[in-house]
Design an enzyme around this catalytic site. Sequence first.
Site, mmCIF file in Angstrom:
data_model
loop_
_atom_site.group_PDB
_atom_site.id
_atom_site.type_symbol
_atom_site.label_atom_id
_atom_site.label_comp_id
_atom_site.label_asym_id
_atom_site.label_seq_id
_atom_site.Cartn_x
_atom_site.Cartn_y
_atom_site.Cartn_z
ATOM 1 N N GLN A 110 0.813 -1.215 0.000
ATOM 2 C CA GLN A 110 0.000 0.000 0.000
ATOM 3 C C GLN A 110 0.848 1.267 0.000
ATOM 4 O O GLN A 110 0.373 2.341 -0.382
ATOM 5 C CB GLN A 110 -0.956 -0.001 1.190
ATOM 6 N N TRP A 155 -0.416 10.550 -0.017
ATOM 7 C CA TRP A 155 -1.424 10.390 -1.051
ATOM 8 C C TRP A 155 -1.042 11.196 -2.285
ATOM 9 O O TRP A 155 -1.654 12.197 -2.638
ATOM 10 C CB TRP A 155 -2.783 10.789 -0.500
ATOM 11 N N ASP A 175 -9.538 3.138 -1.916
ATOM 12 C CA ASP A 175 -10.007 3.488 -0.567
ATOM 13 C C ASP A 175 -10.905 4.726 -0.589
ATOM 14 O O ASP A 175 -10.949 5.485 -1.557
ATOM 15 C CB ASP A 175 -8.787 3.736 0.316
ATOM 16 N N GLU A 217 -16.229 8.337 1.175
ATOM 17 C CA GLU A 217 -17.349 8.682 2.056
ATOM 18 C C GLU A 217 -17.212 10.041 2.732
ATOM 19 O O GLU A 217 -18.035 10.396 3.577
ATOM 20 C CB GLU A 217 -17.535 7.584 3.117
ATOM 21 N N ASP A 219 -11.762 -0.682 8.005
ATOM 22 C CA ASP A 219 -10.700 -0.614 9.014
ATOM 23 C C ASP A 219 -11.159 -1.202 10.342
ATOM 24 O O ASP A 219 -11.431 -0.496 11.313
ATOM 25 C CB ASP A 219 -10.275 0.841 9.209
ATOM 26 N N HIS A 261 -3.037 -7.589 5.818
ATOM 27 C CA HIS A 261 -2.776 -6.163 6.015
ATOM 28 C C HIS A 261 -1.871 -6.031 7.237
ATOM 29 O O HIS A 261 -2.104 -6.669 8.265
ATOM 30 C CB HIS A 261 -4.083 -5.416 6.253
#
Length: 665
Positions: free
Chosen positions: A273, A289, A390, A393, A457, A522
């Site tokens: 990731q 990011w 990911d 929301e 998560d 993960h």
Amino acid sequence: MLKFEQIDGGLSAVYDGKAVVRIDGRFMCVGVGENSYSMSHGSFKIKEKIKTKRQLNIVSMTASEDCAIVRFDEGAIKIEVDGDRLKFIPQGLDKYNRMWIRIPATADERVYGSGEVFSEFNLRGKKANVWVAEHINALQIAKKLIKQVFGIKNTTKKQKFSNYETYYAQPTFISSKKYFYHSLTTARAEFDFENKEFHTIKTDEITPFYIGYDKDFEAILENLTELVGRQPILPEWVYDGQILGVQGGTETMLKKYDTAVKYGAKVNGIWIQDWEGRRVTAVGKQLYWNWQWDKELYPNLDKAIKELNEKGVKVLGYCNPFLAVEKPLYKEASEKGYCVKDKEGKDYYVTITTFPAAMVDLSNPAAYDWIKGIIKENMIGLGLSGWMADFGEYLPTDCVLYSGENPEVAHNTWPARWAKLNREAVEECGKLGEIMFFTRAGYSDTPKYSTMMWNGDNHVDFSIDFGLPSVIPAMLSLTCCGFGLSHSDIGGYTTFLNLKRSEELYMRWCEMNAFSPLMRGHEGLNPDLNAQFDASEQVLKHGAKFSKIHTALKPYIKSAVEYNAQKGVGVVRPLFFYYDEQGAYDEAYEYLLGRDILVAPVIKAGATKREVYLPNDKWIHLESGKEYGGGRFTVDAPVGKIPVFVRKNAEESVLNITKNLFAEA
């Protein structure tokens, strides 16, 4: 077959000789209201003020074989028969922005859905807020933190359902009475299942909705997914072992892969990731990011990907619709006006844990194409075979969108737009069927765009609301909403202080995920606090065993995935789909993998036995070979021996796949 019958004071829709919906003076209310929202870290506090509300009284009605129109003292509702479902279309009610619908209910009825629900499965007696948000909000984490500091485990007590939020909300539910409800709203909705005689559905806009009926739950899902869409089949490589969750650079990635293979693990992928860079914050090791390959952290990654691909091992990455404000992609997006704005016309910064980030404005066609092009060039072009898509929301209700849309109405649609963008990137590169991405957030259009969900998560513990147990009702409720492919992070994600992953927790989660569509690890929010797949020789051997089991199940799981693509019937299914009995309707912590395999994961720390509920059928316990009928039984379940059963009357091919499954792994 659906048809209409006039009754005193109203109209009934009749299916299979039974009245299923009654449209009378109590059926529909309309009104005007307004909401106020406050958002913190993706969690929303919503206050509503209803200014007016009025019952609509029937003044006339007409009905034919396939259509009915009920006229009220104000406006009307048109009802169209569409196969085994009804479409309700409100008319002449444009001055209102609230609608309440009442559906008859019975005291013994169960209902499931409203999106992805973690702490409950049957929602009868509950109120569900259909609004996309963070599942684990800041207040919940704070409460958990306090309990962890003082050593209060609280693993079995559920939080108040009124505090529930979810990444994936959907205005959909199915009933034990064999029907589904689905609204076309994108605004907030509320499902009230508390009354014994009726369900009340409120939507914050006047919008069409469907109610569909059938004689069995597979047919209901097929009917529903004709509306919301279905996921495509998965790439062939997905079934060939476990995807290792690894971070820390090229050398670390290859070293950890070699270790897993040394212990006999079947490895089909490595998920890195942090391919685009890593930042260390107060809460753990997070990501930069900026969707460009970090060549300092991952030197020669392109070469490593090709070499791993030659061994049948794929490499996966990560992306989301945010941009790190310190990095060059944000600078480019900001200069081009590609970010969501605040009311002053500035880029809207949203705080994620401890740092701010900007959002790409997916309502802007140029911005949409820009970020899609980055995925195509920087991720697919690099050779990645999948990624975690990911978030989605976090859209604030007080932002300003390029399109001019009301963000309150656009909010729920945002994760579906994000899924659509990722799907288009894959398709435009001609890679659908080779590349798989998995999303966290969702809404009504997500089932037709995303290729896979993951359950977000979760905490790295056995807590009923946020830990290992919670992903079982989450997967089941997604299936009931028409999203049939889901999985979870092996071992969970959220880590802090003494909330850290034990070897036992990791191994129990690994057992469960071997019996799911995708087996993927993960490292978690703070990898240094967590037991990883290589934590000890015991864990390595355990992981190798269950990666072999997952691989051995390939023909069976692949067939279930294909069936989901054809019919919309999820791979992970509730027991009640095939067993009309109270225990099956109430069971939230067991599931059917496909039609014939029943899985009862161990969900308590320290457990060496597990009580299982078996529906009325003949079952073979895969570990012992012992045959069981229906009922409740306690079976041995030490670490490494998850209770799994196969139907004795399954097809011979299924029995051959499961025979000696544990012994040969």
